[in-house]
Design an enzyme around this catalytic site. Structure first.
Site, PDB file in Angstrom:
ATOM      1  N   ASP A 175       0.841  -1.190   0.000  1.00 13.49           N
ATOM      2  CA  ASP A 175       0.000   0.000   0.000  1.00 13.49           C
ATOM      3  C   ASP A 175       0.877   1.241   0.000  1.00 13.49           C
ATOM      4  O   ASP A 175       1.721   1.422   0.884  1.00 13.49           O
ATOM      5  CB  ASP A 175      -0.916   0.005   1.227  1.00 13.49           C
ATOM      6  CG  ASP A 175      -1.866   1.196   1.224  1.00 13.49           C
ATOM      7  OD1 ASP A 175      -2.988   1.048   0.720  1.00 13.49           O
ATOM      8  OD2 ASP A 175      -1.470   2.275   1.723  1.00 13.49           O
ATOM      9  N   TYR A 220       2.610   9.992  -0.160  1.00 13.54           N
ATOM     10  CA  TYR A 220       3.565   9.407   0.781  1.00 13.54           C
ATOM     11  C   TYR A 220       5.018   9.579   0.310  1.00 13.54           C
ATOM     12  O   TYR A 220       5.939   9.407   1.111  1.00 13.54           O
ATOM     13  CB  TYR A 220       3.317   7.911   0.968  1.00 13.54           C
ATOM     14  CG  TYR A 220       1.981   7.514   1.502  1.00 13.54           C
ATOM     15  CD1 TYR A 220       1.118   8.423   2.120  1.00 13.54           C
ATOM     16  CD2 TYR A 220       1.539   6.189   1.392  1.00 13.54           C
ATOM     17  CE1 TYR A 220      -0.125   8.031   2.595  1.00 13.54           C
ATOM     18  CE2 TYR A 220       0.305   5.791   1.862  1.00 13.54           C
ATOM     19  CZ  TYR A 220      -0.528   6.717   2.454  1.00 13.54           C
ATOM     20  OH  TYR A 220      -1.761   6.315   2.912  1.00 13.54           O
ATOM     21  N   HIS A 265      -8.086   9.176  -2.379  1.00 13.50           N
ATOM     22  CA  HIS A 265      -7.492   9.208  -1.046  1.00 13.50           C
ATOM     23  C   HIS A 265      -8.413   9.838  -0.004  1.00 13.50           C
ATOM     24  O   HIS A 265      -8.467   9.383   1.142  1.00 13.50           O
ATOM     25  CB  HIS A 265      -6.166   9.971  -1.102  1.00 13.50           C
ATOM     26  CG  HIS A 265      -5.192   9.576  -0.051  1.00 13.50           C
ATOM     27  ND1 HIS A 265      -3.836   9.609  -0.227  1.00 13.50           N
ATOM     28  CD2 HIS A 265      -5.377   9.135   1.220  1.00 13.50           C
ATOM     29  CE1 HIS A 265      -3.228   9.211   0.870  1.00 13.50           C
ATOM     30  NE2 HIS A 265      -4.138   8.914   1.766  1.00 13.50           N
ATOM     31  N   LYS A 325      -2.861   5.813  -4.503  1.00 11.06           N
ATOM     32  CA  LYS A 325      -4.008   6.687  -4.276  1.00 11.06           C
ATOM     33  C   LYS A 325      -3.894   8.014  -5.019  1.00 11.06           C
ATOM     34  O   LYS A 325      -2.797   8.544  -5.202  1.00 11.06           O
ATOM     35  CB  LYS A 325      -4.158   6.952  -2.773  1.00 11.06           C
ATOM     36  CG  LYS A 325      -4.189   5.678  -1.933  1.00 11.06           C
ATOM     37  CD  LYS A 325      -4.219   5.983  -0.456  1.00 11.06           C
ATOM     38  CE  LYS A 325      -4.036   4.710   0.359  1.00 11.06           C
ATOM     39  NZ  LYS A 325      -2.641   4.232   0.349  1.00 11.06           N
TER      40      LYS A 325
END
Length: 297
Positions: A48, A53, A111, A78
């Site tokens: 994931d 990120y 997201h 996402k």
């Protein structure tokens, strides 16, 4: 060690119920790369990540440098809030595919159910603050979702889903969409069992993924004392497992995926353990959370 169970998404694809989360919040490329490489060696096949990120490139390199076939890996990434306008959705996906070095994404999630002003695709220009602290731009969710549906039809993503959606949000989306979401990724841990939302998703054939399944965000400098619960330690002794393994498998035994994150090799390895729990033990942990609900986000 028991094999990691999978469930079938409504899109027809298998979805491993224990994955490796790459949301470290530390921005350390080498650390993210080495951790993902070790997770692959340990046997993780569900990863994931997200554009926000800043771990997609490290994960893509780790997968490329491993001896694991791409078809055996399930990658979730996402769509960030600044890319909700339809014209930005495909370019954002293509950036993620480039970083991840893959022709397709297994699961592409919206997201958050809110949009921000577009400032460019470069990470340095993105607004990565906690969404509740940013003024939204109110792009209709269905406009973004319809564009994501086109990605699924084009084959560049295999499944599409959402994250941080409530029941009313899901109801509205389901009333308007052509392709229903395959997954809703939400905060779930023993102090926040999400019984109602979990049941609703199950009734609509939407699989749930739990982020922060241990009650520790690692990002917001908050930690819930879930692991200190005496009941969790009693159950751990019963199954000869660690308290962390008990909490992760509490989630899996409830039927949803968990994506613990760690950069510590021993923890990465220990988190990839599945065992069947008696229903009375699952229910007992749930009851603890229902009596003292607390959330991180």
């Amino acid at each position: 060690m028991s094999p990691i169970p999978s469930v079938k998404l409504n899109s027809g694809y298998d979805f491993p119920l224990i994955g490796y989360g790459t949301c470290s919040g530390e921005g350390d490329f080498e650390q993210a790369y080495e951790s993902a490489r070790y997770a692959l060696e340990c046997g993780y096949r569900h990863f994931d990540t997200a554009h926000v990120y800043a771990t997609e490139e490290a994960l893509g390199n780790a997968i490329k440098d491993s001896n694991v076939d791409r078809k055996d890996i399930f990658i979730t990434t996402k769509l960030w809030n600044e890319f909700h306008e339809p014209q930005h959705v495909r370019p954002a996906l293509d950036i993620s595919r480039k970083y991840l070095q893959t022709d397709y994404i297994d699961l592409y999630l919206m997201h958050w159910p809110l949009s921000f002003a577009f400032n460019g695709y470069e990470f340095s220009k993105m607004n990565t603050k906690v969404p509740m602290h940013i003024k939204p731009t109110h792009v209709p969710i269905i406009d973004t979702w319809s564009t994501m549906e086109k990605l699924a039809k084009a084959g560049v993503v295999r499944s599409i889903g959402v994250s941080n959606f409530t029941i009313p949000m899901l109801e509205e989306l389901l009333s308007q969409c052509e392709i229903p979401p395959a997954v809703n990724q939400i905060e779930i841990h023993p102090n926040f069992p999400q019984e109602e939302l979990l049941a609703f998703c199950g009734s609509k054939d939407i699989i749930v993924t739990a982020f922060w399944p241990l009650g520790n965000s690692g990002l917001m400098k908050q930690t819930l004392k879930v692991l200190d619960e005496p009941l969790v330690h009693e159950i751990a002794i019963k199954y000869n497992k660690t308290p962390v393994q008990v909490l992760l498998n509490w989630g899996v035994n409830r039927g949803y995926a968990v994506i613990p994150k760690s950069v510590t090799p021993s923890r990465i390895k220990d988190n990839l353990v599945y065992f069947k729990m008696d229903q009375k033990d699952v229910d007992a942990i749930t009851e603890v959370g229902l009596k003292a609900k607390s959330r991180l986000l």
